[in-house]
Design a protein around this motif. Structure first.
Motif, short mmCIF file in Angstrom:
data_model
loop_
_atom_site.label_atom_id
_atom_site.label_comp_id
_atom_site.label_asym_id
_atom_site.label_seq_id
_atom_site.Cartn_x
_atom_site.Cartn_y
_atom_site.Cartn_z
N THR A 2 91.69 -7.28 35.32
CA THR A 2 90.93 -8.47 35.69
C THR A 2 91.47 -9.04 36.99
O THR A 2 92.65 -8.87 37.32
CB THR A 2 90.94 -9.54 34.59
OG1 THR A 2 92.29 -9.91 34.31
CG2 THR A 2 90.26 -9.05 33.33
N SER A 47 86.65 -9.10 35.23
CA SER A 47 86.81 -7.66 35.42
C SER A 47 85.72 -7.13 36.35
O SER A 47 84.72 -7.82 36.61
CB SER A 47 86.72 -6.94 34.07
OG SER A 47 85.40 -7.00 33.57
N ASP A 49 83.64 -4.88 35.57
CA ASP A 49 82.43 -4.83 34.74
C ASP A 49 81.74 -6.19 34.67
O ASP A 49 80.53 -6.28 34.79
CB ASP A 49 82.75 -4.33 33.33
CG ASP A 49 83.04 -2.84 33.27
OD1 ASP A 49 82.68 -2.12 34.22
OD2 ASP A 49 83.64 -2.41 32.28
N ASP A 50 82.54 -7.25 34.46
CA ASP A 50 81.98 -8.61 34.41
C ASP A 50 81.25 -8.93 35.72
O ASP A 50 80.14 -9.45 35.70
CB ASP A 50 83.07 -9.66 34.21
CG ASP A 50 83.79 -9.55 32.88
OD1 ASP A 50 83.21 -9.01 31.92
OD2 ASP A 50 84.96 -10.02 32.82
N THR A 52 80.13 -6.88 38.05
CA THR A 52 78.98 -6.00 38.26
C THR A 52 77.77 -6.48 37.46
O THR A 52 76.66 -6.56 37.99
CB THR A 52 79.34 -4.54 37.89
OG1 THR A 52 80.42 -4.11 38.72
CG2 THR A 52 78.15 -3.63 38.07
N LYS A 53 77.99 -6.81 36.20
CA LYS A 53 76.89 -7.30 35.36
C LYS A 53 76.31 -8.59 35.93
O LYS A 53 75.09 -8.77 35.96
CB LYS A 53 77.38 -7.53 33.93
CG LYS A 53 77.63 -6.25 33.17
CD LYS A 53 78.22 -6.55 31.80
CE LYS A 53 78.68 -5.27 31.13
NZ LYS A 53 79.41 -5.53 29.88
N PRO A 63 73.14 -1.99 38.15
CA PRO A 63 74.60 -2.04 38.18
C PRO A 63 75.23 -0.87 38.94
O PRO A 63 76.19 -1.06 39.68
CB PRO A 63 75.00 -2.02 36.71
CG PRO A 63 73.83 -2.57 35.99
CD PRO A 63 72.62 -2.14 36.78
N GLU A 64 74.66 0.32 38.78
CA GLU A 64 75.24 1.48 39.46
C GLU A 64 75.07 1.40 40.97
O GLU A 64 75.81 2.04 41.72
CB GLU A 64 74.67 2.79 38.91
CG GLU A 64 73.18 2.94 39.02
CD GLU A 64 72.39 2.34 37.86
OE1 GLU A 64 71.17 2.58 37.83
OE2 GLU A 64 72.95 1.64 37.00
N ARG A 67 78.00 -1.60 41.96
CA ARG A 67 79.38 -1.46 41.47
C ARG A 67 80.33 -0.98 42.56
O ARG A 67 81.42 -1.52 42.73
CB ARG A 67 79.43 -0.54 40.27
CG ARG A 67 80.81 -0.44 39.65
CD ARG A 67 80.81 0.49 38.43
NE ARG A 67 82.11 0.59 37.84
CZ ARG A 67 82.61 -0.24 36.93
NH1 ARG A 67 81.87 -1.24 36.50
NH2 ARG A 67 83.81 -0.08 36.44
N LYS A 71 83.53 -3.03 44.07
CA LYS A 71 84.88 -2.44 44.02
C LYS A 71 85.50 -2.42 45.41
O LYS A 71 86.68 -2.76 45.57
CB LYS A 71 84.81 -1.04 43.43
CG LYS A 71 86.13 -0.30 43.39
CD LYS A 71 87.11 -0.94 42.45
CE LYS A 71 88.33 -0.05 42.27
NZ LYS A 71 89.58 -0.78 42.42
#
Length: 86
Positions: A2, A47, A49-50, A52-53, A63-64, A67, A71
């Motif tokens: 995170t 994170s 993931d968080d 990105t969502k 998302p793809e 992402r 990053k």
């Protein structure tokens, strides 16, 4: 993993984003609207993931698709000491 905004940084809203001052290096950085959305979410640990969502939902993008860009931004922020891993 995170991410959290570094306590060595201060920020303020500007017309179309955010300005960030790294108090250690006295260097200014700026982020656009999407970067600002990510920055604001890291006021609390978040994170990849968080983030990105949240970006995918807010900006109606898959998302793809976002992402990798998120990053890259996180890596750049880490390199410059704007955020920390917690």
């Amino acid at each position: 993993m995170t991410y959290l905004v570094s306590p060595d940084c201060v920020s303020c809203a500007i017309e179309d984003g955010v300005a960030i001052l790294d108090l250690k290096s006295n260097t200014y950085f700026s982020l656009d609207e999407v970067g600002t959305s990510i920055w604001d979410r890291m006021a609390n640990p978040a994170s990849l993931d968080d983030l990105t969502k949240a970006v995918a939902s807010e900006y109606d993008v898959a998302p793809e698709v976002c992402r990798g860009d998120i990053k890259d931004l996180l890596d750049d922020m880490l390199k410059n000491g704007l955020i920390q891993v917690v």
